[in-house]
Write an enzyme that holds these catalytic residues in place. Sequence first.
Site, PDB file in Angstrom:
ATOM      1  N   ASP A  83       0.825  -1.206   0.000  1.00  0.00           N
ATOM      2  CA  ASP A  83       0.000   0.000   0.000  1.00  0.00           C
ATOM      3  C   ASP A  83       0.857   1.252   0.000  1.00  0.00           C
ATOM      4  OD1 ASP A  83      -2.958  -0.969   1.877  1.00  0.00           O
ATOM      5  OD2 ASP A  83      -1.665  -2.152   0.576  1.00  0.00           O
ATOM      6  N   ASN A 105      -8.463  -2.411  -2.554  1.00  0.00           N
ATOM      7  CA  ASN A 105      -9.830  -2.108  -2.157  1.00  0.00           C
ATOM      8  C   ASN A 105     -10.140  -0.613  -2.195  1.00  0.00           C
ATOM      9  OD1 ASN A 105      -8.009  -2.080   0.198  1.00  0.00           O
ATOM     10  ND2 ASN A 105      -9.845  -1.457   1.328  1.00  0.00           N
ATOM     11  N   HIS A 106      -9.113   0.239  -2.187  1.00  0.00           N
ATOM     12  CA  HIS A 106      -9.363   1.680  -2.288  1.00  0.00           C
ATOM     13  C   HIS A 106      -9.471   2.144  -3.733  1.00  0.00           C
ATOM     14  CE1 HIS A 106      -9.011   3.321   1.887  1.00  0.00           C
ATOM     15  NE2 HIS A 106      -8.520   2.105   2.076  1.00  0.00           N
ATOM     16  N   HIS A 115      -1.032   4.595  -0.522  1.00  0.00           N
ATOM     17  CA  HIS A 115      -2.010   5.513   0.074  1.00  0.00           C
ATOM     18  C   HIS A 115      -1.618   6.985  -0.052  1.00  0.00           C
ATOM     19  CE1 HIS A 115      -5.028   2.838   1.621  1.00  0.00           C
ATOM     20  NE2 HIS A 115      -4.104   2.056   2.171  1.00  0.00           N
ATOM     21  N   HIS A 152      -4.027  -8.200  -3.623  1.00  0.00           N
ATOM     22  CA  HIS A 152      -4.083  -7.144  -2.619  1.00  0.00           C
ATOM     23  C   HIS A 152      -4.484  -7.665  -1.251  1.00  0.00           C
ATOM     24  CE1 HIS A 152      -4.471  -3.202  -0.846  1.00  0.00           C
ATOM     25  NE2 HIS A 152      -5.672  -3.532  -0.414  1.00  0.00           N
ATOM     26  N   ASP A 190      -4.065  -0.079  -3.609  1.00  0.00           N
ATOM     27  CA  ASP A 190      -4.221   0.976  -2.606  1.00  0.00           C
ATOM     28  C   ASP A 190      -3.239   2.105  -2.846  1.00  0.00           C
ATOM     29  OD1 ASP A 190      -5.528  -0.392   0.532  1.00  0.00           O
ATOM     30  OD2 ASP A 190      -6.355  -0.284  -1.482  1.00  0.00           O
ATOM     31  N   HIS A 203      -2.583  -4.759   1.958  1.00  0.00           N
ATOM     32  CA  HIS A 203      -3.874  -4.510   2.582  1.00  0.00           C
ATOM     33  C   HIS A 203      -3.829  -4.193   4.071  1.00  0.00           C
ATOM     34  CE1 HIS A 203      -8.135  -4.392   2.735  1.00  0.00           C
ATOM     35  NE2 HIS A 203      -8.317  -5.539   3.344  1.00  0.00           N
TER      36      HIS A 203
END
Length: 1002
Positions: A702, A768-769, A704, A821, A736, A900
């Site tokens: 990730d 998932n984002h 982010h 992920h 992500d 994740h």
Amino acid sequence: ARCIARAIGEARDARDARRDTMLAAPFDATASDASGAGGAAAQRSRASPGAADAAAAPGARCGHTMTALRWNQKTKIVVFGGATELEGGHGGDDGGARGDGAMSPNVVSNAKDGGAWVKLSGATNALHVLDPCEGSWSKLECGGDVPSPRAAHGAATVGGMLVVHGGIGPDGLADEDLYVLDLATRDPKWHRVHVRGEGPGKRYAHVLSFVAQRFLVVIGGTDGSKCVDDAWVLDTTTKPYEWSKCNPSGPIPSARTYASASTRSDGLLLLCGGRGADGFALNDAYGLARHRDGRWEWAEAPGKAPTRRYQHATAFVDARLHITGGASGGGQLVSSDASMSMLDTSAGGGTGWRGPEADSKSQLPFDASTLVGRRCRHTSVSYGPFIFVYGGLRNGALLDDLIVLEEAPRDSGTTRAERTRELSTLIDATAPAWQKWLADTGLSAEILGMQSPRNTRDSFAINTNRDDAAYSNGSFSSPASPEVSVLRPLGGSPSSPDSPDSMNEAAEKELRHASAQEAAVALELVARRKFSLGGSESGSPGSSVHTPSPAFGRMSSPDSARRTPMSEVRLHHRAVVVAAAPPDSDSKSTPRGVASLVRQLSIDQFENEARRIGTPGADMLTPGDTPAKAARARRAQEMAAQPVHRAVLAHLLHPHTWEPSSDRRFFLSANAINELCDAAEGCFKRERTVLQVNGPAKIFGDLHGQFGDLMRLFAEYGSPSTAGDIAYIDYVFLGDYVDRGAYSLEVMTLLLALKIEHPNQVHLLRGNHEESDINALFGFRMECVERLGEAAGDAVWRRFNALFEWLPLAAVIEDRICCMHGGIGRSLTHISQIDALERPLNMENGGVELMDILWSDPTENDGIEGLRPNARGPGLVTFGPDRVKSFCETNGIQMIIRAHECVMDGFERFAQGQLLTVFSATNYCGTANNAGAILVLGRDLTLYPKLIHPLPPLAMESLSPSDRIDDNLWLQDVNRERPPTPPRGRLGQTQPMGSYGLINPT
């Protein structure tokens, strides 16, 4: 044949040793003809060392300071002060230590005989300058308010200015004022700076450092009667100047004298060793950092130094602090075998103290520990990968030798070839001092053909035509109205020797130099490509035969089959170019080393290459134009019309120099972002839902929106560029990319640009984002609207989410590692189930398989098997180690790698190592204080975790707080209302702010 094989083996061992061993040799710097500060540029003397050299060099001394200063794209090393004579005698065996812990300033014990002592005398205020590029000394005679002769003082550099404080001389303690010498003026003069109010006062044996390009910091020392443990700070950006007592939080270092302090490039000050109030040597180290709110904090470095010492010297090379020499107490010097140690403050498993590593195969004439060992009261300073050590005291005798050490390329994670290119930008290999040093260290053959780097022929006295009167008040800042600087930009005017429209002898010499560098880089790239294509087999020894997942076979690709050579020879449409850059540039946009300047350019962009085939449209030139001017105009038009992804790479892919802009507006328009998404979506549509990837590969977790962490990972462990490692390693990102952080647009646009530029080497999976229902709530939509405007931002956000629905969901590397992920959840038993999912996909039509791929997690530990409810929310599950083992056996793979979850160390094992979690964003949401990591899969299928730690607060601090966004606070409302899942294994826990991990390095 055996003799030849033996000789080849010995040569290989010697070459490897030069990569793994610190090289060292005496440095016989010559005298420069520029003996003063003013006047025109003088050519360097090529005479052998003699009387002129002796006058220009500092000579034997101890208790002096050596400081590196930079200005006008030049680096100079300045030696100031010190004791130049000794007086013998007999006394006690305490080396001058008093019962109260204060050091007698002018008495030093003889290391050979604890009962003998020598008295320092002959203190000086002479100023000597070393040009590290050309290896030449010069002596400066500067007027003004010259500081009194002194030793055991403190010195620091503030821009191009030398600042001196404290010390002791023939008349006792020096005064408490600061003395400033601006070496970039026409006629450098000393200025005495009066600082109002209470301050550190008169002291010696203290440290003075310049921190965060803003603060002068004084720590410790003695006032002549006692050891002190205070710290004082002066803000050089605020007038009138005023000392303020610094009261940091955290573990306070004990009172000490003769410690050493160095400042890391990100602003962290590291205090090392010293002599305590009880007279005993210390072996600790403390980092001092400044928080955004103005608080200062101490943090103790982990572990203890291998040797107690004081009167030693330290110097940072990147994030590695090198310690040399020193006294251990009781009239004894630190022994040669322990004279050198290193504190690695960089992130990763190598962090901590290390001693010197001897190599019996090195076959080098000089040993670093022997050369710099058994000395105290010397100084050291770094210059690129070099450490310059000068003078000191040994066995009652003053030293006048200059030793140059080169940090082993292995310590910085580079190859000898890469280091050689870096050296070409730092030194003049034709200078006598460097010729001898290179011969003594065995590097002459590797640097053969190097010429003097560009812009190194300037004399020390660079005239910027500053108004000296503006400095009469002893100011640290530039004059309010300086005269116009007589500086010609690179390229010059059409009539200048540097003009592209003319070619003189100097230009031809530089062209030959650039050509040699291009050839060296091209050869290395070819060698790497051959290694990548013709190396060992992908399978590891002893690997078992396996059966692919049902209905899922290896996908053919252009790289999987050998191409038939073409019958015609053709000129490739792109050329590999090594661009020349001014050495030691102070500009933050200047890459470090020639390796960072490798580019590929279209041959149509060259002005002179096509001169023999004619210049199209030459007959259409307007009066006064030239072919070169027309070519520049055409090139400007071509650059303006270049593909969007190339513009993104040119703007963002700068791992060593990227900094967030004070302006939050995004640099691309909505139309440009749409064009970028269209091109990237075409790449994803041509791929399968499950990718087949060849090793070696780097695997990222990730991100982010933490673009700074992505740049740090590229800077530390290689970047996907022509100058990096994209030619021989694939990049796999596990999703992500957006939300939570402040720079999701930068992360997303750069990764899409890399995908377009390197479609077969860069692989992006979905997280998932990457779902509109999620990133509408957790920051990505907010960022788009804020930085692009309401209407355009909303449209761009929708375009990104349409692209996200085409992202692949998994990747299989070398038929052995399955990457995704989230995890396998409750529904996945075969990889073919993932490949059967037809895109575009969203959470509504993806079914339970998509939910499991993006959202499921492993159970809390290996002892919890089967399926369990997931704390993230209803309908989500966690899966146990039994599910992991079954999935691997069913699909004939050995491991699952997923992201994740935030894990404290950046990576974490599960199911006895059959599942790895990797998380690449540090200090998640500004609260977790976790490390970030990537996993590097080698050709032998060995995985290497590579970590970065959270940046220290000081490194993230802006010198203009009102103009700079606070990354951690930008989405504070979002993160407060929708807190992230706590780091795995640390539910409800956060690291204390005082932990050393907080100020651990980049």
